[in-house]
Motif scaffolding. Structure first.
Motif, mmCIF file in Angstrom:
data_model
loop_
_atom_site.group_PDB
_atom_site.id
_atom_site.type_symbol
_atom_site.label_atom_id
_atom_site.label_comp_id
_atom_site.label_asym_id
_atom_site.label_seq_id
_atom_site.Cartn_x
_atom_site.Cartn_y
_atom_site.Cartn_z
ATOM 1 N N GLY A 1 25.060 -14.149 -21.098
ATOM 2 C CA GLY A 1 26.276 -14.392 -20.550
ATOM 3 C C GLY A 1 26.928 -13.009 -20.267
ATOM 4 O O GLY A 1 26.600 -12.235 -21.071
ATOM 5 N N VAL B 1 15.090 -16.655 -20.795
ATOM 6 C CA VAL B 1 16.111 -17.652 -21.296
ATOM 7 C C VAL B 1 17.412 -16.953 -22.141
ATOM 8 O O VAL B 1 18.319 -16.784 -21.958
ATOM 9 C CB VAL B 1 15.742 -18.847 -21.806
ATOM 10 C CG1 VAL B 1 16.840 -19.695 -22.367
ATOM 11 C CG2 VAL B 1 14.779 -19.664 -20.579
ATOM 12 N N PRO C 1 20.514 -16.484 -19.165
ATOM 13 C CA PRO C 1 21.450 -17.419 -19.184
ATOM 14 C C PRO C 1 22.055 -17.607 -20.401
ATOM 15 O O PRO C 1 23.617 -17.746 -20.540
ATOM 16 C CB PRO C 1 20.821 -18.574 -18.731
ATOM 17 C CG PRO C 1 19.475 -18.371 -19.008
ATOM 18 C CD PRO C 1 19.373 -17.049 -18.805
#
Length: 129
Positions: A35, A28, A32
Motif C-alpha cells: 500500500g 502479493v 497489494p
C-alpha cells in the motif's frame, strides 16, 4: 497442517513449485499488501523531502519493519520454516533500505528478492535446512 508445497523439496519439480509459490508470496506482499502508506513511510529520504507533519521521518523504521514482517510471514507460511521467515525479514530489510537510500534501482531490488527466494529453495533442496 495443510501444505501448499512440499518443503523441503525432494525433487526438481517440487523445488520449482516452492519457488513459484515464494515469488507469488513476494508479489502479493510487495504490491497489494504494501500500500501507499507503507511504500512512502518506509522511505526515510522521501519522508524528509515530503516534510509532512502527519508523517514524520521517524515513522520509517516502523513502516519498514511492518513491510518486512509481511514478507517474513509469507515465507514462513509457504515454507513452514520460521528460520527462513526470520532470514527473509533481515535480508528484505537490508535490500529495501538499499533501494530507499538510492543504492539500488527498483529492478535491482526485485532481482535481489527473487535471488533470495532461489537461494532458500536451493539450500532446502540441498538438505542444508
Amino acid at each position: 497442517m495443510f501444505e501448499l508445497v512440499e518443503f523441503p523439496p525432494l525433487e526438481w519439480l517440487s523445488a520449482l513449485k516452492v519457488l513459484f509459490a515464494l515469488c507469488i508470496g513476494h508479489a502479493v506482499a510487495d504490491f497489494p499488501l504494501q500500500g501507499e502508506y507503507l511504500a512512502t513511510g518506509k522511505n526515510r529520504r522521501f519522508l524528509i523531502r515530503m516534510q509532512d507533519p502527519a508523517r514524520p521521518q521517524s515513522i520509517w523504521v516502523v513502516c519498514m519493519t511492518v513491510h518486512c514482517l509481511i514478507h517474513a510471514g509469507a515465507v514462513w507460511l509457504i515454507t513452514g520454516s520460521a528460520l527462513l521467515g526470520a532470514v527473509e525479514f533481515v535480508i528484505h530489510w537490508a535490500i529495501d533500505v538499499a533501494k530507499c537510500e538510492g543504492l539500488t534501482t527498483f529492478n535491482q531490488d526485485q532481482v535481489l528478492h527473487v535471488l533470495c527466494k532461489m537461494a532458500y529453495v536451493g539450500i532446502a533442496w540441498a538438505g542444508m535446512l
